[in-house]
Design an enzyme around this catalytic site. Structure first.
Site, PDB file in Angstrom:
ATOM      1  N   LYS A 126      22.033 -11.034  -3.894  1.00  0.00           N
ATOM      2  CA  LYS A 126      20.841 -10.457  -4.532  1.00  0.00           C
ATOM      3  C   LYS A 126      20.796  -8.945  -4.336  1.00  0.00           C
ATOM      4  O   LYS A 126      20.612  -8.188  -5.299  1.00  0.00           O
ATOM      5  CB  LYS A 126      19.568 -11.089  -3.951  1.00  0.00           C
ATOM      6  CG  LYS A 126      18.293 -10.556  -4.584  1.00  0.00           C
ATOM      7  CD  LYS A 126      17.053 -11.097  -3.902  1.00  0.00           C
ATOM      8  CE  LYS A 126      16.771 -10.356  -2.619  1.00  0.00           C
ATOM      9  NZ  LYS A 126      15.447 -10.688  -2.044  1.00  0.00           N
ATOM     10  N   ASP A 145      14.809 -12.992  -6.784  1.00  0.00           N
ATOM     11  CA  ASP A 145      13.933 -12.810  -5.628  1.00  0.00           C
ATOM     12  C   ASP A 145      12.884 -13.913  -5.648  1.00  0.00           C
ATOM     13  O   ASP A 145      12.980 -14.876  -6.417  1.00  0.00           O
ATOM     14  CB  ASP A 145      13.299 -11.408  -5.645  1.00  0.00           C
ATOM     15  CG  ASP A 145      12.157 -11.303  -6.640  1.00  0.00           C
ATOM     16  OD1 ASP A 145      12.105 -12.107  -7.607  1.00  0.00           O
ATOM     17  OD2 ASP A 145      11.302 -10.415  -6.461  1.00  0.00           O
TER      18      ASP A 145
END
Length: 229
Positions: A126, A145
């Site tokens: 991420k 997220d």
């Protein structure tokens, strides 16, 4: 009302189109002026609000300007400098270690590949995706997220649970030109309307195609739990 479109591809297309109309200025909310600052900000943002990170980095970036500044820092002092950040002790270690690797293996430059970035301590897929997208203009995936995870499940776009699995599930159905913006649109909507505990379904621009809408459904597909009465 609250009925998703027949296919996931159609659902994604409609969600993205409506959210673009609602949030035309959606973009990253972290403050940074170069790739190193971006790396630091994204590492600090794990399980911490962007607002808090921006408050801390305002003074942090005045004190630490180069990879050498982080690599040579006393880790206890660095930890104290970010002490309002969640897990500041661990993150101070991540920043020092990552800076050392950047100096030793990348000539002092933040690397521009997924493999090299995820080799840095404290940098997962991420974080690497954010750095590639906003530091190098390279879009190789979708940043998942907590907002993207929650809304993608609520909207019936994925049934996967883990961020990495969600990303892999989204890549074939989100148009590649929207990979970067899918994240920012869902984050904007997640903050403004589709909050974790009490989403404002009455004000939601995608309520009529949301299979989790409190107005029509009893269960939050993000958590699998019934809505509070």
């Amino acid at each position: 009302m609250g009925t998703p479109l027949p296919t996931r591809e159609e659902q994604v297309e409609e969600v993205v189109e409506r959210l673009w109309e609602e949030y035309p200025d959606a973009t990253i909310s972290l403050h940074f002026s170069n790739r190193l600052e971006l790396l630091v900000a994204v590492v600090l943002s794990a399980q911490c609000t962007d607002e808090r990170v921006n408050q801390e980095t305002e003074h942090l970036f005045e004190k630490y300007r180069t990879p050498e500044d982080y690599a040579e820092a006393d880790v206890d002092e660095l930890s104290e400098d970010i002490n309002s950040i969640t897990y500041h002790n661990s993150k101070a270690d991540y920043l020092k270690s990552s800076a050392q690797t950047i100096i030793e293996e990348h000539d002092g430059e933040v690397p521009d590949t997924m493999e090299a970035l995820t080799d840095l301590k404290g940098v997962g897929r991420k974080t690497a995706n954010v750095i590639l997208q906003h530091g190098h203009d390279l879009v190789e995936g979708i940043v998942v997220d907590t907002h993207v995870q929650r809304l993608s499940k609520r909207l019936g776009i994925t049934e996967e649970e883990r961020p990495d699995a969600i990303e892999q599930d989204l890549l074939p159905i989100v148009p590649e030109e929207e990979w970067q913006w899918y994240t920012h649109l869902l984050i904007s909507h997640g903050r403004a309307i589709c909050t974790a505990r009490n989403p404002d379904c009455d004000s939601c621009v995608v309520e009529d195609i949301c299979p989790s809408s409190k107005l029509d459904h009893d269960v939050d597909l993000a958590s699998g739990e019934p809505w509070d009465e």
